[in-house]
Design a protein around this motif. Structure first.
Motif, mmCIF file in Angstrom:
data_model
loop_
_atom_site.group_PDB
_atom_site.id
_atom_site.type_symbol
_atom_site.label_atom_id
_atom_site.label_comp_id
_atom_site.label_asym_id
_atom_site.label_seq_id
_atom_site.Cartn_x
_atom_site.Cartn_y
_atom_site.Cartn_z
ATOM 1 N N SER A 84 0.832 -1.199 0.000
ATOM 2 C CA SER A 84 0.000 0.000 0.000
ATOM 3 C C SER A 84 0.862 1.242 0.000
ATOM 4 N N SER A 89 -0.503 4.028 6.291
ATOM 5 C CA SER A 89 -0.919 2.855 7.054
ATOM 6 C C SER A 89 0.199 2.291 7.917
ATOM 7 N N PHE A 90 1.116 3.153 8.347
ATOM 8 C CA PHE A 90 2.278 2.592 9.029
ATOM 9 C C PHE A 90 2.835 3.585 10.031
ATOM 10 N N ASN A 91 3.021 3.127 11.233
ATOM 11 C CA ASN A 91 3.519 3.945 12.318
ATOM 12 C C ASN A 91 5.038 3.801 12.373
ATOM 13 N N GLY A 93 7.228 4.742 14.283
ATOM 14 C CA GLY A 93 7.839 4.484 15.577
ATOM 15 C C GLY A 93 7.639 3.049 16.040
ATOM 16 N N PHE A 94 7.070 2.235 15.180
ATOM 17 C CA PHE A 94 6.745 0.863 15.589
ATOM 18 C C PHE A 94 8.021 0.052 15.810
ATOM 19 N N ILE A 141 12.402 -0.948 11.574
ATOM 20 C CA ILE A 141 11.873 -0.428 10.315
ATOM 21 C C ILE A 141 11.868 1.099 10.291
ATOM 22 N N PHE A 153 8.533 -3.518 2.426
ATOM 23 C CA PHE A 153 7.122 -3.881 2.260
ATOM 24 C C PHE A 153 6.917 -4.767 1.029
#
Lengths: 263, 280
Positions: A84, A89-91, A93-94, A141, A153
């Motif tokens: 995507s 759709s992606f944080n 800081g994850f 990441i 991704f």
């Protein structure tokens, strides 16, 4: 027409949102082994069409077949890889490593209550290598650049060995210098691994030399044919296709391959 | 204290319960924090208060309920509250965080009404608010043990699905993960763990045990599994250290536990900063 040759078939598709047609009378077919680019300006319904194909939303009218099967009965989602638009759709800081992110691409294929096996570890590492990220296995990441994240991704989508890979504006957030090598990587996946590719973009200039087919979308499907046919269209025709005033900007060729479409 | 541990059942209960919640609260906390749902823990703990007040009220007014453990009703309210939050989140699609203040204030409002109906309670209620070492019964311990076994088993079995849901919900849905069901299971686990943890740390401090250890470990952990590992480690250190200190210094256990967690967090931030400036 043998349905087995087509990985995606869309027939007479309509999608309405708030009483307004977002997509009208869409017909589209993607042949096995092809590399199709769907191009269109912002708000042309490109992303909506992708969501419909992925089964995330349902059309009011029309038919979608995946691998010859009606989408409502389709259960082999692992055959489709999806990348995507990373930004929404992606944080960043994850706390997850590249390995963990790519491993998550196997979730559906492994099935409930099953754990990663040794062979899966090998597959994950291979997928990471195939997008040129082998050195970053244990990096978080969030520490990577936009282009590197996008490659991760793609590796996540590749790890379940999909037959169709769908990419939504994959070069957004990738710096210009890296866009070409990025498309080169996609070409390799298509030609050497035989993965059917579907790319959604507003970037007309760069892609027409790499893909096999082009579809121009702006609410309606204005053009759907081979890349050669698309090349023969003149710029005027392109703006006609889009149905309203379009500027095809030509950038400095030193750092950019072609033009952008703006509306 | 060691001799006290061998001698007194209430100390054993408190320590065993503390060790258990030191694992499960940060374990679920990692998922809560990365999904940016930290405040849900706060909302649910206040709903739990309403359940406990309701149970204490029934106990006071009706003889039949005299043996009822307030923990059960607290859990029932907490689970009910979690379902309400989910409902509200679908009603207010564009203001999903609204569900949290609605449930939080609803929980307190209901709790206060129950308390006033009972013409106030004794110190019992105080121990629920701020946690207590002496209040944990053997029955509480067993209930909490069963809940934690259930929660740990579910997290292990559903680990890859929970990871994917947390990391990238859209992708999870696109690949055919039953995101709704999974989230439902998750939120019920959170509700149960909150009810289980409140015995030791108290309702007002439960959420901190789920978020502070995670906030500290997220500063330097590499990857998700490491984040879980350090969160549980910090959770255990906080709970056990807090229980020891509060026993010897005669402090409120909940407050001591939370302050140790805060201390760990401050240390983690400071060490990370120092490491960052040194590497330059």
């Amino acid at each position: 027409m043998d349905t087995n040759d087509y990985i995606v078939q869309v027939q007479d598709l309509y999608y309405r949102y708030d009483k307004e047609n977002v997509l009208e009378n869409i017909n589209l077919s993607i042949k096995k082994g092809s590399f199709l680019a769907i191009v269109g300006p912002n708000g042309s319904g490109k992303s909506t069409l992708l969501k419909l194909m992925l089964g995330l939303i349902k059309p009011q009218q029309g038919l979608i077949r995946l691998f010859g099967q009606d989408i409502n009965k389709f259960k082999e989602q692992h055959k489709i890889g999806f990348v995507s638009q990373k930004a929404n759709s992606f944080n960043t800081g994850f706390p997850a490593t590249v390995f963990e992110v790519v491993a998550s691409g196997l979730t559906k294929k492994l099935g409930l209550f099953n754990f990663l096996r040794k062979t899966d570890h090998v597959k994950i590492k291979q997928a990471i290598e195939s997008v040129g990220m082998g050195k970053f296995l244990d990096r978080n990441i969030g520490e990577l650049s936009g282009g590197q994240q996008q490659r991760v991704f793609i590796a996540r989508a590749l790890v379940s060995e999909p037959e169709l890979l769908i990419l939504d504006e994959p070069t957004v957030g990738v710096d210009v210098q890296n866009v070409n090598s990025f498309y080169g990587m996609l070409e390799t996946l298509n030609k050497e691994k035989g993965i059917t590719l579907l790319l959604v973009t507003h970037d007309i200039g760069t892609i027409s030399e790499k893909v096999t087919n082009v579809a121009c979308l702006n609410k309606n499907m204005h053009f759907h044919g081979s890349a050669e046919e698309f090349e023969q269209l003149k710029i005027n025709d392109v703006s006609e296709i889009y149905g309203h005033d379009v500027h095809v900007l030509t950038h400095d060729h030193h750092h950019h391959g072609g033009g952008h479409l703006h509306d | 204290m060691i001799s006290g541990l061998l001698q007194y059942e209430f100390l054993q209960n408190a320590f065993l319960t503390g060790m258990i919640i030191g694992v499960i609260a940060p374990l679920l906390g990692v998922f809560i924090v990365v999904r940016r749902l930290s405040l849900i823990a706060d909302a649910l703990s206040h709903v739990t208060l309403a359940g406990i007040a309701a149970s204490l009220l029934l106990e006071k007014k009706f003889m039949i309920f005299s043996g009822l453990n307030p923990l059960y009703m607290g859990m029932a309210f907490s689970v009910g509250g979690s379902l309400f939050i989910e409902k509200l989140r679908t009603v207010y699609k564009h203001y999903q965080e609204l569900a949290i203040p609605i449930i939080l204030s609803g929980g307190i409002g209901l709790g206060v009404i129950f308390i006033s109906l009972a013409d106030g309670f004794n110190t019992d209620l105080f121990s629920y608010l701020f946690g207590s070492v002496s209040a944990v019964s053997r029955a509480d311990l067993w209930t909490i043990l069963i809940i934690s076994i259930l929660v740990i088993a579910l997290v292990v079995l559903l680990y890859k699905e929970l990871f994917l849901l947390s990391f990238d919900e859209e992708y999870a849905r696109a690949t055919g993960i039953a995101a709704k069901t999974l989230h439902f299971i998750f939120i019920i686990m959170v509700a149960l763990v909150i009810a289980a943890s409140m015995r030791i740390v108290g309702i007002l401090l439960v959420s901190s045990l789920m978020t502070l250890p995670v906030a500290a470990s997220i500063r330097f952990a590499k990857g998700f599994k490491q984040t879980i590992f350090f969160s549980i480690l910090f959770g255990e250190v906080s709970v056990l250290g807090g229980l020891f200190l509060s026993y010897y210094l005669d402090l409120a256990p909940g407050g001591t536990i939370v302050m140790i967690a805060v201390l760990i967090l401050v240390l983690a931030i400071w060490l990370k900063k120092r490491a960052a400036t040194r590497s330059i």
